[in-house]
Design an enzyme around this catalytic site. Structure first.
Site, PDB file in Angstrom:
ATOM      1  N   VAL A   1       0.871  -1.188   0.000  1.00 55.56           N
ATOM      2  CA  VAL A   1       0.000   0.000   0.000  1.00 55.56           C
ATOM      3  C   VAL A   1       0.901   1.228   0.000  1.00 55.56           C
ATOM      4  O   VAL A   1       1.296   1.742   1.050  1.00 55.56           O
ATOM      5  CB  VAL A   1      -0.949  -0.005   1.209  1.00 55.56           C
ATOM      6  CG1 VAL A   1      -1.881   1.211   1.161  1.00 55.56           C
ATOM      7  CG2 VAL A   1      -1.765  -1.293   1.230  1.00 55.56           C
ATOM      8  N   HIS A   2       1.245   1.701  -1.182  1.00 51.65           N
ATOM      9  CA  HIS A   2       2.176   2.817  -1.310  1.00 51.65           C
ATOM     10  C   HIS A   2       1.449   4.173  -1.220  1.00 51.65           C
ATOM     11  O   HIS A   2       1.464   4.842  -0.192  1.00 51.65           O
ATOM     12  CB  HIS A   2       2.953   2.713  -2.621  1.00 51.65           C
ATOM     13  CG  HIS A   2       3.886   1.546  -2.689  1.00 51.65           C
ATOM     14  ND1 HIS A   2       4.872   1.312  -1.756  1.00 51.65           N
ATOM     15  CD2 HIS A   2       3.984   0.533  -3.593  1.00 51.65           C
ATOM     16  CE1 HIS A   2       5.546   0.229  -2.070  1.00 51.65           C
ATOM     17  NE2 HIS A   2       5.019  -0.273  -3.182  1.00 51.65           N
TER      18      HIS A   2
END
Length: 319
Positions: free
Chosen positions: A243-244
């Site tokens: 989850v950037h």
């Protein structure tokens, strides 16, 4: 509830699209503009995707296109092996759109918007920082007028994470290291959300399937675009999806999810370590060096992953 006016600087991109929907669904956020960079696709692709996303999901904000290349040198090839040839997981996209890009270049849009709303604009930057560097070069005084910048980029070695395109460099910084170094030298207030925390937070297939079930059109769209993205992770030996970009949005909405460390930041701009981000912590004294006379910024070094995932799910699935 205080409204946060946001310019989203982005290169959509699967995870960029997920972050844009996160911003759009957050009740305390007003998206006042979307500026595009090259990166996950060429600039014409990322700008098209931004126009498509704002049109499809009713995001009432102008889209302004940035340059096609970094401050120095040519643009690297787009990461189509991560995001698909069209940047959105190769889902079908329309041949035409009603929306058109703002006539101003992205950096000028940033300058104009910040000057129109001094002290009110937060910039969430999840791509190469070329637009921010160009804005700072053209109008250095805007650094004191921006409320805050939240950057997804970099890696500082916490939790064992150092780089994802080289052993020491993260993709957004590596794509325009000079721009990143110039931006980190600005007096604006910056928080960096890098691989140190984004790779600690992962979305499982069951999590994404629940979003598709409970999140309406947005949830189904997220499921569709992440099929290609998840397959890339699996091919790279990663069980679940990092989850950037949505981690940067999570910081904006709830900073208490994160632990930070402050210091001045430099970026290596050439050689074998190009794109490496290095923090000089405020609490340490060192001999004179290239970190001196640089502003102190915050770097995220830890995250409450369970609460972050709950925040994303609850925001997307809210009626």
């Amino acid at each position: 509830m205080e409204t946060i006016k946001v310019i989203f600087d982005t290169d959509p991109g699967v995870d960029d699209a997920m972050a844009l929907l996160f911003l759009h669904r957050a009740p305390q956020v007003e998206i006042v503009g979307v500026t595009t960079t090259f990166g996950n696709g060429r600039i014409d692709t990322t700008t098209w995707n931004a126009l498509y996303l704002t049109e499809r999901f009713g995001i009432d904000a102008p889209v302004a296109s940035g340059p096609a290349a970094p401050l120095v040198g040519p643009a690297p090839p787009p990461t189509d092996f991560v995001h698909g040839a069209n940047g959105l997981g190769d889902i079908p996209l329309p041949a035409t759109l009603r929306r058109k890009a703002d006539p101003r270049p992205a950096h000028r849009f940033i300058i104009d918007t910040v000057r129109a709303h001094p002290g009110e604009i937060t910039i969430v930057a999840v791509g190469r920082m070329t637009n921010l560097a160009l804005a700072l070069r053209e109008d250095p005084a805007i650094a004191g007028l921006v409320r805050e910048i939240v950057i997804m980029g970099g890696a500082f070695g916490h939790n064992g994470f150092h780089g994802n395109v080289t052993p020491v460099a993260e993709a957004n910084i590596h794509g325009d290291p000079l721009a990143a170094d110039e931006v980190f030298g600005g007096i604006w207030r910056i928080t960096v959300v890098g691989l140190d925390v984004t790779q600690r937070t992962q979305m499982t297939t069951d999590y994404l399937r629940a979003l598709a079930r409970d999140g309406g059109e947005a949830g189904r769209f997220i499921w569709d675009i992440t099929r290609f993205y998840v397959a890339f992770h699996h091919a790279a030996g990663v069980a679940d999806m990092f989850v950037h970009d949505s981690s940067a949005v999570a910081y904006l909405i709830d900073p208490s999810l994160f632990t930070t460390r402050r210091g001045s930041i430099r970026v290596v701009t050439d050689g074998i370590a190009t794109g490496q981000t290095m923090l000089k912590p405020d609490e340490y004294n060192f001999p004179p060096g290239p970190w001196d006379d640089r502003p102190s910024h915050a770097v995220c070094i830890d995250v409450d992953t369970a609460r972050l995932l709950s925040l994303y799910r609850d925001t997307i699935t809210a009626a």
